[in-house]
Enzyme design. Structure first.
Site, PDB file in Angstrom:
ATOM      1  N   GLY A 171      44.445  38.292  40.644  1.00  0.00           N
ATOM      2  CA  GLY A 171      45.611  39.084  40.255  1.00  0.00           C
ATOM      3  C   GLY A 171      45.261  40.416  39.626  1.00  0.00           C
ATOM      4  N   GLY A 405      44.944  70.872  66.818  1.00  0.00           N
ATOM      5  CA  GLY A 405      45.921  70.277  65.903  1.00  0.00           C
ATOM      6  C   GLY A 405      45.446  70.349  64.464  1.00  0.00           C
ATOM      7  N   ALA A 406      44.128  70.332  64.293  1.00  0.00           N
ATOM      8  CA  ALA A 406      43.590  70.367  62.932  1.00  0.00           C
ATOM      9  C   ALA A 406      43.935  71.688  62.248  1.00  0.00           C
ATOM     10  CB  ALA A 406      42.082  70.144  62.962  1.00  0.00           C
TER      11      ALA A 406
HETATM   12  C1  HXC Z   1      40.610  31.173  31.881  1.00  0.00           C
HETATM   13  C2  HXC Z   1      38.530  32.075  32.127  1.00  0.00           C
HETATM   14  C3  HXC Z   1      38.917  32.646  33.350  1.00  0.00           C
HETATM   15  C4  HXC Z   1      40.228  32.430  33.816  1.00  0.00           C
HETATM   16  C5  HXC Z   1      36.868  33.182  32.969  1.00  0.00           C
HETATM   17  N1  HXC Z   1      37.269  32.428  31.931  1.00  0.00           N
HETATM   18  N2  HXC Z   1      37.861  33.327  33.857  1.00  0.00           N
HETATM   19  N3  HXC Z   1      39.398  31.348  31.402  1.00  0.00           N
HETATM   20  N4  HXC Z   1      41.055  31.687  33.047  1.00  0.00           N
HETATM   21  N5  HXC Z   1      40.666  32.965  34.956  1.00  0.00           N
HETATM   22  C6  HXC Z   1      36.476  32.056  30.772  1.00  0.00           C
HETATM   23  C7  HXC Z   1      35.361  31.093  31.100  1.00  0.00           C
HETATM   24  O1  HXC Z   1      35.866  29.786  31.054  1.00  0.00           O
HETATM   25  C8  HXC Z   1      34.358  31.362  29.994  1.00  0.00           C
HETATM   26  O2  HXC Z   1      34.802  30.723  28.822  1.00  0.00           O
HETATM   27  C9  HXC Z   1      34.518  32.861  29.766  1.00  0.00           C
HETATM   28  O3  HXC Z   1      35.778  33.216  30.312  1.00  0.00           O
HETATM   29  C10 HXC Z   1      33.466  33.663  30.481  1.00  0.00           C
HETATM   30  O4  HXC Z   1      33.404  33.236  31.836  1.00  0.00           O
HETATM   31  P1  HXC Z   1      32.041  32.870  32.564  1.00  0.00           P
HETATM   32  O5  HXC Z   1      32.399  32.163  33.810  1.00  0.00           O
HETATM   33  O6  HXC Z   1      31.112  32.195  31.610  1.00  0.00           O
HETATM   34  O7  HXC Z   1      31.460  34.326  32.868  1.00  0.00           O
HETATM   35  P2  HXC Z   1      30.708  34.842  34.135  1.00  0.00           P
HETATM   36  O8  HXC Z   1      29.621  33.877  34.509  1.00  0.00           O
HETATM   37  O9  HXC Z   1      30.319  36.245  33.859  1.00  0.00           O
HETATM   38  O10 HXC Z   1      31.765  34.844  35.318  1.00  0.00           O
HETATM   39  C11 HXC Z   1      32.900  35.676  35.258  1.00  0.00           C
HETATM   40  C12 HXC Z   1      33.884  35.296  36.387  1.00  0.00           C
HETATM   41  C13 HXC Z   1      34.149  33.785  36.349  1.00  0.00           C
HETATM   42  C14 HXC Z   1      33.256  35.686  37.718  1.00  0.00           C
HETATM   43  C15 HXC Z   1      35.134  36.146  36.182  1.00  0.00           C
HETATM   44  O11 HXC Z   1      34.511  33.424  35.033  1.00  0.00           O
HETATM   45  C16 HXC Z   1      35.240  33.373  37.280  1.00  0.00           C
HETATM   46  O12 HXC Z   1      35.034  33.231  38.471  1.00  0.00           O
HETATM   47  N6  HXC Z   1      36.448  33.121  36.717  1.00  0.00           N
HETATM   48  C17 HXC Z   1      37.546  32.624  37.452  1.00  0.00           C
HETATM   49  C18 HXC Z   1      38.103  33.672  38.376  1.00  0.00           C
HETATM   50  C19 HXC Z   1      39.348  33.197  39.039  1.00  0.00           C
HETATM   51  O13 HXC Z   1      39.281  32.377  39.969  1.00  0.00           O
HETATM   52  N7  HXC Z   1      40.507  33.589  38.496  1.00  0.00           N
HETATM   53  C20 HXC Z   1      41.787  33.199  38.966  1.00  0.00           C
HETATM   54  C21 HXC Z   1      42.130  34.080  40.107  1.00  0.00           C
HETATM   55  S1  HXC Z   1      43.660  33.653  40.791  1.00  0.00           S
HETATM   56  P3  HXC Z   1      33.786  30.227  27.698  1.00  0.00           P
HETATM   57  O14 HXC Z   1      34.664  29.558  26.701  1.00  0.00           O
HETATM   58  O15 HXC Z   1      32.825  29.322  28.378  1.00  0.00           O
HETATM   59  O16 HXC Z   1      33.108  31.464  27.166  1.00  0.00           O
HETATM   60  C22 HXC Z   1      44.633  34.890  40.338  1.00  0.00           C
HETATM   61  C23 HXC Z   1      45.944  34.779  40.985  1.00  0.00           C
HETATM   62  C24 HXC Z   1      46.893  35.819  40.494  1.00  0.00           C
HETATM   63  O17 HXC Z   1      44.289  35.746  39.609  1.00  0.00           O
HETATM   64  C25 HXC Z   1      47.586  36.417  41.651  1.00  0.00           C
HETATM   65  C26 HXC Z   1      48.658  37.369  41.196  1.00  0.00           C
HETATM   66  C27 HXC Z   1      49.135  38.209  42.331  1.00  0.00           C
END
Ligand code: HXC
Length: 511
Positions: A171, A405-406
């Site tokens: 999102g 045209g350009a």
């Molecule tokens: C809740 C989250 C989170 C999320 C990360 N965290 N993403 N918590 N919701 N979406 C938290 C982790 O649990 C972790 O907590 C801390 O943030 C850091 O994340 P890490 O994974 O340790 O960091 P990193 O290895 O650098 O990876 C970063 C990341 C990964 C690539 C962003 O966290 C990730 O893939 N997150 C999920 C991405 C995702 O799928 N999001 C949803 C998308 S769907 P702790 O407590 O351990 O520090 C979406 C739909 C909306 O967005 C559509 C609207 C149009």
């Protein structure tokens, strides 16, 4: 009373720590600054006023009720100044739930979006986040929708700038996508709708985050990003520099800064810029650098569609948008990428009342199946449409080729150019001499002598600015060395320009 004040200081100190020392260290370990450190660098020293520092999430699902709450909820918002001018800002705090968007996190963003629009001031978003807060589900989706809607309402009213400084996925990508400019930080930021794991599951492709959505991909392949810099500090300083070029909103007009560069300055070296051979390239950036104040040019999309140059400069202290064909790349031809790039830039300038100076050296549109299948007709039409629709002052200088045209597309008189100049080296024609003769005198192709004579005749008659000047399509043939003075005088005269379009709800640009 004293202990109450101290308690506030303690609360503030705790909130400023975001996700805590350990996560801040981890953030630094990745070569990234924290949200508050970034804001400090972006804004004038001491000017940041933070809002909603104590806002907390309301989620009780997935064990969230039993977790200690973090004030701020993953985004730092507020306002401040950049060189004394008001801007609004939000910065995702990766140390708190990975900067993910919850219902309350979205409410903070929305508050600042609404204020920026009310105050008619630019808004800057610093992104470093993991998308929707997974524990909140649909509440996060609702929050995104509210943010998106505000991006669209603000589009064309206030400048909106996004800087991607870490992950930006799911999102989180669509709000930046609807803003005016996206910048990235090399090696530490990436942007994609779905990450490498999902890509692997759905399409069986193996790709790294960097190769899927790193700065290189988005500045040179997808054109999603307008620029990239090596680190957080450089990126934030460059955003400050960009803001100095931009008006606060669509009615205030461009900012005017003190300039020590005489608008009447002539530059004799421009008289030898054009090589003797029409097929030899020269660097259009040299001309731009010599025309704008102090050679200060802020280029956008530098690594994409490099056959056209877009960016901001100043003439006599006031911002102008520059569009220029680049003979150094693909001879400056217009292809789909260049047309799309330039049309978006022209529309930005027109939305925000930024005059446009166009330098033309274009051999035409790029032929070929790849271009036609890729929709060259529609992409070329975008640029034609954008210029034709523009009501800002349009000053055009043809330095060399303006073919086919350009010629029409590149801010010609016919589609709204206000002041159209040509250098004596200009060649304004339907096409180059060789192509023209081979079509008109096809039967002579076997006779090189005849073809050469015809080519010479065509060159003498048509490959000059004078046929167009005889018709008034060119207002004046000017000396290259006087280009800056001519442009400055034209812009000064055009300040009073009033151009009206008939009422319509909105146009139907060929998207
Ligand atoms: C809740 C989250 C989170 C999320 C990360 N965290 N993403 N918590 N919701 N979406 C938290 C982790 O649990 C972790 O907590 C801390 O943030 C850091 O994340 P890490 O994974 O340790 O960091 P990193 O290895 O650098 O990876 C970063 C990341 C990964 C690539 C962003 O966290 C990730 O893939 N997150 C999920 C991405 C995702 O799928 N999001 C949803 C998308 S769907 P702790 O407590 O351990 O520090 C979406 C739909 C909306 O967005 C559509 C609207 C149009």
């Amino acid at each position: 009373m004293k202990h109450i004040l101290e308690a506030l200081e303690e609360r503030r100190a705790a909130a400023r720590l975001g996700g805590g020392e350990k996560r801040i260290e981890a953030q630094h370990g990745r070569g990234k600054l924290t949200a508050r450190e970034r804001i400090e660098l972006l804004l004038d020293k001491g000017s940041f006023e933070e809002f909603d520092m104590f806002v907390q999430h309301r989620c009780v699902d997935f064990g969230m009720a039993s977790q200690p709450k973090t004030p701020g909820d993953g985004v730092v918002v507020g306002w401040g100044t950049v060189n004394g001018r008001t801007v609004f800002v939000f910065a995702k705090d990766f140390t708190v739930f990975g900067g993910s968007l919850s219902e309350t996190h979205a409410l903070k963003m929305i508050k600042i979006q609404d204020m920026a629009l009310k105050m008619r001031a630019p808004i800057i978003g610093l992104f470093d986040a993991g998308g929707a807060r997974i524990q909140e589900g649909v509440a996060a989706l609702g929050g995104y929708g509210e943010v998106f809607k505000r991006n669209v309402i603000s589009s064309g009213v206030i400048p909106q700038i996004s800087v991607i400084m870490g992950p930006c996925a799911g999102g989180d990508v669509y709000s930046p996508a609807m803003t005016d400019f996206i910048f990235m930080v090399r090696d530490t930021s990436y942007m994609f709708v779905t990450g490498p794991d999902v890509v692997k599951t759905v399409t069986n492709e193996t790709v790294t985050a960097e190769d899927l959505g790193g700065a290189k991909v988005h500045t040179s392949k997808s054109s999603i990003a307008d620029g990239a810099w090596d680190n957080d500090v450089e990126a934030l300083l460059q955003v400050r520099r960009l803001l100095d070029f931009l008006p606060a909103n669509n009615t205030e007009g461009v900012p005017r800064w003190p300039s020590f560069d005489d608008p009447d300055r002539i530059d004799k070296s421009l008289d030898t810029l054009i090589p003797d051979s029409p097929n030899k390239p020269y660097d259009m950036k040299e001309l731009i650098g010599k025309v704008v104040d102090e050679g200060d040019f802020f280029e956008l999309q530098e690594a994409y569609g490099r056959n056209i140059i877009t960016g901001f400069g100043r003439i006599d202290g006031a911002t102008v948008g520059i569009v220029a064909n680049q003979p150094m790349v693909l001879a400056g031809v217009l292809d789909s990428d260049a047309s799309r790039k330039a049309s978006r830039f022209v529309r930005f300038c027109d939305s925000f009342e930024i005059p446009i100076v166009t330098f033309v050296d274009v051999p035409g549109f790029l032929p070929g199946t790849a271009q036609e299948y890729g929709g060259l007709i529609k992409h070329g039409a975008k640029l034609l449409f954008a210029y034709s629709q523009a009501t800002v002052p349009l000053v055009t200088i043809i330095t060399r080729k303006a073919f086919g045209g350009a010629y029409d597309v590149m801010a010609s008189k016919h589609i709204g150019g206000d002041v159209n100049y040509a250098w004596p080296t200009a060649q304004i024609a339907v096409m180059g001499a060789k192509g023209a003769v081979e079509i008109i005198f096809r039967s002579d192709i076997g006779d090189p002598e005849k073809i050469n004579a015809r080519t010479k005749e065509y060159e003498e008659r048509f490959l000059s600015p004078f046929v167009a000047a005889e018709r008034g399509y060119i207002d004046e043939v000017i000396m290259p060395h006087s280009t800056r003075r001519r442009v400055a005088r034209a812009l000064a005269m055009l300040k009073a320009k009033k151009a009206e379009q008939p009422w319509k709800k909105h146009d139907n640009i060929p998207l």
